[in-house]
Enzyme design. Structure first.
Site, PDB file in Angstrom:
ATOM      1  N   PRO A  68      36.037  39.081  28.142  1.00  0.00           N
ATOM      2  CA  PRO A  68      37.335  38.538  27.714  1.00  0.00           C
ATOM      3  C   PRO A  68      38.588  39.337  28.054  1.00  0.00           C
ATOM      4  CG  PRO A  68      36.159  39.447  25.836  1.00  0.00           C
ATOM      5  CD  PRO A  68      35.217  39.521  26.998  1.00  0.00           C
ATOM      6  N   LYS A 172      44.351  34.434  40.475  1.00  0.00           N
ATOM      7  CA  LYS A 172      43.966  33.829  39.197  1.00  0.00           C
ATOM      8  C   LYS A 172      45.118  33.874  38.200  1.00  0.00           C
ATOM      9  CE  LYS A 172      41.679  32.128  35.783  1.00  0.00           C
ATOM     10  NZ  LYS A 172      40.621  32.803  35.042  1.00  0.00           N
TER      11      LYS A 172
END
Length: 297
Positions: A68, A172
């Site tokens: 994460p 990204k």
């Protein structure tokens, strides 16, 4: 090739479905997650359970990680009992969104251990992970890319961005900033429309047939905002993290982020109000409260 042993670290909402697709393709897996419940579906299918990231890297030829935050990526790859302490794997594929700075740091740390980082963040959400329709952005040396390409193709469409670590992360972050920005501006526009008497669904249909259509109007609003479920599957905390990383990296490069800074602030407000674990479509709830309307239909 299918049949070799792969390690997967982080088998949660994204990593779990991706690991499942690898098993479908015939790969043998060694899996690890700090939340033992996350590995159970894979273990029941025949995956072996690793005891630590180092253990996984000692039992697999290639290790993939879906984690994460940048700090967790650094700890899992280079920390005590991290992947770099393993004695078998020579390639580490990071599927996380950790930012170019973290990617460069991890690449250097792994290189010192004789390992190569494949920077491979993915986009497309849980649905894309389940269906194998993710966009996979990849940066690594060309020979390494040729090695991992058959593996990564199981996740979706590949985009090779170059051989330097962090380049795929930059791509990204740019994408995730735009996704969040689309959600913010669509929420503002629809809130205004509803306040002015237009039905929310009708307005979304108009937008999707016109020049204003975007990923939020075409997907997130029909799926999670108009029904009032706010359950798209991407947390506010992770979106906030990604946009913060993007704005910080852009500022370090000398690239102005005027709109990006506003999107970051909207996510900060949503994060403070609804919590990091809330769905990032909760941005629309903030606009509903401010405008005194509900965007349903």
């Amino acid at each position: 090739m299918a049949g070799e042993t792969l390690g997967v670290i982080g088998t949660g909402r994204m990593g779990g479905p991706m690991a499942g697709r690898l098993m479908d393709a015939g790969y043998s897996l060694v899996v690890y997650d700090t939340q033992s419940d996350a590995t159970q579906p894979l273990v029941k299918r025949g995956a072996l359970l690793g005891q630590s990231p180092a253990d996984v890297a000692s039992r697999a030829d290639i290790v993939l990680a879906s984690l994460p935050t940048p700090d967790i990526v650094k700890a899992v790859t280079l920390g005590q009992d991290g992947i770099s302490s393993g004695n078998r794997a020579k390639i580490v594929v990071d599927l996380s969104t950790s930012g170019p700075g973290a990617a460069k740091f991890v690449a250097e740390g792994l290189k010192a251990k004789g390992m190569t980082l494949v920077d491979a963040p993915v986009s497309g959400g849980i649905k894309g992970a389940v269906n194998g329709t993710l966009a996979v952005m990849v940066s690594c040396p060309q020979p390494t890319y040729e090695t991992v390409q058959p593996i990564l193709k199981n996740f979706g469409k590949l985009f090779y961005t170059g051989d330097k670590p962090g380049v795929a992360q930059t791509a990204k972050l740019a994408n995730n900033l735009m996704a969040a920005a689309a959600l913010v501006i669509t929420s503002e526009a629809v809130a205004m429309g509803v306040k002015g008497g237009v039905n929310a669904k009708v307005l979304i249909d108009i937008i999707n047939s016109s020049s204003g259509r975007n990923s939020a109007s075409e997907d997130k609003f029909p799926r999670s905002v108009l029904p009032g479920t706010f359950d798209f599957g991407f947390t506010t905390g992770l979106s906030y993290k990604d946009v913060r990383l993007c704005v910080d990296e852009a500022e370090a490069m000398g690239v102005p982020m005027v709109c990006g800074a506003v999107v970051r602030q909207m996510l900060a407000i949503t994060n403070a109000k609804y919590g990091a674990s809330s769905d990032f479509t909760s941005i629309a709830k903030v606009l509903e409260e401010w405008a005194g309307v509900e965007m349903r239909g």
